[in-house]
Design a protein around this motif. Sequence first.
Motif, mmCIF file in Angstrom:
data_model
loop_
_atom_site.group_PDB
_atom_site.id
_atom_site.type_symbol
_atom_site.label_atom_id
_atom_site.label_comp_id
_atom_site.label_asym_id
_atom_site.label_seq_id
_atom_site.Cartn_x
_atom_site.Cartn_y
_atom_site.Cartn_z
ATOM 1 N N GLU A 178 -17.061 2.103 -10.053
ATOM 2 C CA GLU A 178 -16.604 2.158 -11.450
ATOM 3 C C GLU A 178 -16.749 3.552 -12.043
ATOM 4 N N LYS A 179 -17.956 4.168 -11.935
ATOM 5 C CA LYS A 179 -18.096 5.504 -12.518
ATOM 6 C C LYS A 179 -17.438 6.577 -11.650
ATOM 7 N N SER A 180 -17.753 6.573 -10.348
ATOM 8 C CA SER A 180 -17.285 7.672 -9.489
ATOM 9 C C SER A 180 -16.523 7.231 -8.253
ATOM 10 N N VAL A 181 -16.729 5.982 -7.840
ATOM 11 C CA VAL A 181 -16.028 5.495 -6.657
ATOM 12 C C VAL A 181 -15.007 4.455 -7.114
ATOM 13 N N HIS A 182 -13.750 4.691 -6.797
ATOM 14 C CA HIS A 182 -12.662 3.828 -7.268
ATOM 15 C C HIS A 182 -11.834 3.339 -6.083
ATOM 16 N N TYR A 183 -11.535 2.043 -6.087
ATOM 17 C CA TYR A 183 -10.728 1.477 -4.996
ATOM 18 C C TYR A 183 -9.259 1.370 -5.385
ATOM 19 N N ALA A 184 -8.955 1.721 -6.598
ATOM 20 C CA ALA A 184 -7.572 1.716 -7.057
ATOM 21 C C ALA A 184 -7.481 2.745 -8.174
ATOM 22 N N VAL A 185 -6.273 3.255 -8.381
ATOM 23 C CA VAL A 185 -6.079 4.184 -9.488
ATOM 24 C C VAL A 185 -5.350 3.439 -10.587
ATOM 25 N N ARG A 186 -5.999 3.243 -11.714
ATOM 26 C CA ARG A 186 -5.331 2.560 -12.821
ATOM 27 C C ARG A 186 -4.700 3.591 -13.762
ATOM 28 N N LYS A 187 -5.459 4.652 -14.045
ATOM 29 C CA LYS A 187 -4.925 5.723 -14.884
ATOM 30 C C LYS A 187 -5.203 7.049 -14.198
ATOM 31 N N MET A 188 -4.147 7.798 -13.933
ATOM 32 C CA MET A 188 -4.321 9.073 -13.244
ATOM 33 C C MET A 188 -5.142 10.047 -14.079
ATOM 34 N N ASP A 189 -5.034 9.872 -15.390
ATOM 35 C CA ASP A 189 -5.688 10.814 -16.296
ATOM 36 C C ASP A 189 -7.204 10.864 -16.124
ATOM 37 N N VAL A 190 -7.756 9.766 -15.632
ATOM 38 C CA VAL A 190 -9.204 9.711 -15.377
ATOM 39 C C VAL A 190 -9.626 10.857 -14.452
ATOM 40 N N THR A 238 -17.893 16.857 -4.969
ATOM 41 C CA THR A 238 -16.790 16.091 -5.531
ATOM 42 C C THR A 238 -17.263 15.281 -6.734
ATOM 43 N N ASP A 239 -16.344 14.999 -7.644
ATOM 44 C CA ASP A 239 -16.685 14.199 -8.830
ATOM 45 C C ASP A 239 -16.311 12.737 -8.652
ATOM 46 N N ALA A 240 -15.360 12.498 -7.760
ATOM 47 C CA ALA A 240 -14.888 11.127 -7.580
ATOM 48 C C ALA A 240 -14.487 10.903 -6.139
ATOM 49 N N MET A 241 -14.675 9.679 -5.696
ATOM 50 C CA MET A 241 -14.238 9.328 -4.351
ATOM 51 C C MET A 241 -13.335 8.105 -4.442
ATOM 52 N N LEU A 242 -12.202 8.174 -3.744
ATOM 53 C CA LEU A 242 -11.255 7.063 -3.698
ATOM 54 C C LEU A 242 -11.097 6.603 -2.257
ATOM 55 N N PRO A 243 -11.847 5.589 -1.842
ATOM 56 C CA PRO A 243 -11.704 5.123 -0.461
ATOM 57 C C PRO A 243 -10.557 4.129 -0.339
#
Lengths: 342, 106
Positions: A139-151, A242-247
Amino acid sequence: MTETIKTDVVIVGAGPVGLFAVFELGLLDIRAHVVDILDRPGGQCAELYPEKPIYDIPGLPVVTGQELTDNLLEQIKPFGAQYHFSEIIAGLEKTEDDRFLLTTDAGTRFDAKVVVIAAGGGSFQPKKPPIDGVEAFEEKSVHYAVRKMDVFRGKRVLIVGGGDSALDWTLNLAPVAQRVTLMHRRDAFRAAPDSVNKMRKLVEEGVVDLALGQVTELIGEDGVLKAVKAKLVDGQTHEIATDAMLPFFGLTMKLGPIADWGLNLEENLIPVDTEKFETTTPGIFAIGDINAYPGKLKLILSGFHEAALMAQAAARRINPDRKVVFQYTTSSTSLQKKLGVA
Amino acid sequence: MAKITYIDASGESRTVEAEVGATVMETAIRHDVPGIEAECGGACSCATCHVYVDAAWTETVGGPEPMEEDMLDFAYDVRPTSRLSCQIKVTPALDGLVVTTPDRQA
């Protein structure tokens, strides 16, 4: 708040058995809403083996998962089911007047007389990367989907995987993020060749970093990622800020919210009787791979049979005063009218 | 028949008789060997029957086909000896095969 949809039946799961339930209920004049977490019908047939042959559907010597799904959709067309894809039933409560209130994660609400759980092996959900402590960063840094690119605007983003999702988001986020790093365990990608070429061009231009290896550790605190440790193909462990990880590791089946519906689960399966395929909660039925009873076989054909018997019981619950007359589609003009062939 | 030994992540080893023509995954499931889940039932669609082939056997067993290699992307802790056991067919030449299961199946 959106309006609550009042309906006779909500079917949870649009796999082959959920789809056939639409047919059996339809013959008894019962319309259904069908909810599935996938973005299309077919369940495991569509997600796990669309191109693989199935040999044990009666009357079809060989059929692929996708063909079976397409055939079922054609077969149930006359019954006008309404589909709600990419949604999961998050909550289910029984009301005082013996109905059920269901809510999806997208906020859709149903008020139904009968619930049919045809959820197979559970819901398909993103596979989590096998890294210790990953939950703390979700939720904060690891996301399994992109809902808003702006994040991800102005952030350093690490995308992990080698399929279409990983490549698509690498290309889409490259202009938005401060820096995109794509990590994959090998220098071969499953994604569409065109996306792979575009990605390689961005790497050549120095816009995107490509790292070949596997993430082994997440570094950060309070759910905020600072860096990852990764074992790269040179055999060394590297730290990548890195600030975010999208696996993007594909989907796996998880039972999900069904576990909380008070259905006395046994080993993640829902016990039912074999007359009506009803659960311990009257009005909630379970058919297909998700149920359990003595002698249960997890076969599509067993699920079809269960759907037929469930529909008879559901009809008695929905229209208690109406007599259900047993009829054959071959000879009954009333059934043929419903099917749109008479 | 061929003997196959499965070593789990804790080092415990189980040797079972495999039928020629069955897969290494099916053999494990038939003999209740833990450590292999095979969520998709052998369709090469899930990567939950991941094993490491013992170094002495990698050449005889051979490497993964492209489709299996793609699916291995979803497995946990993939190594050069990684295979999906649903894609390894038992042959007489594999009598004595040793595979190790990872400490989790993704």
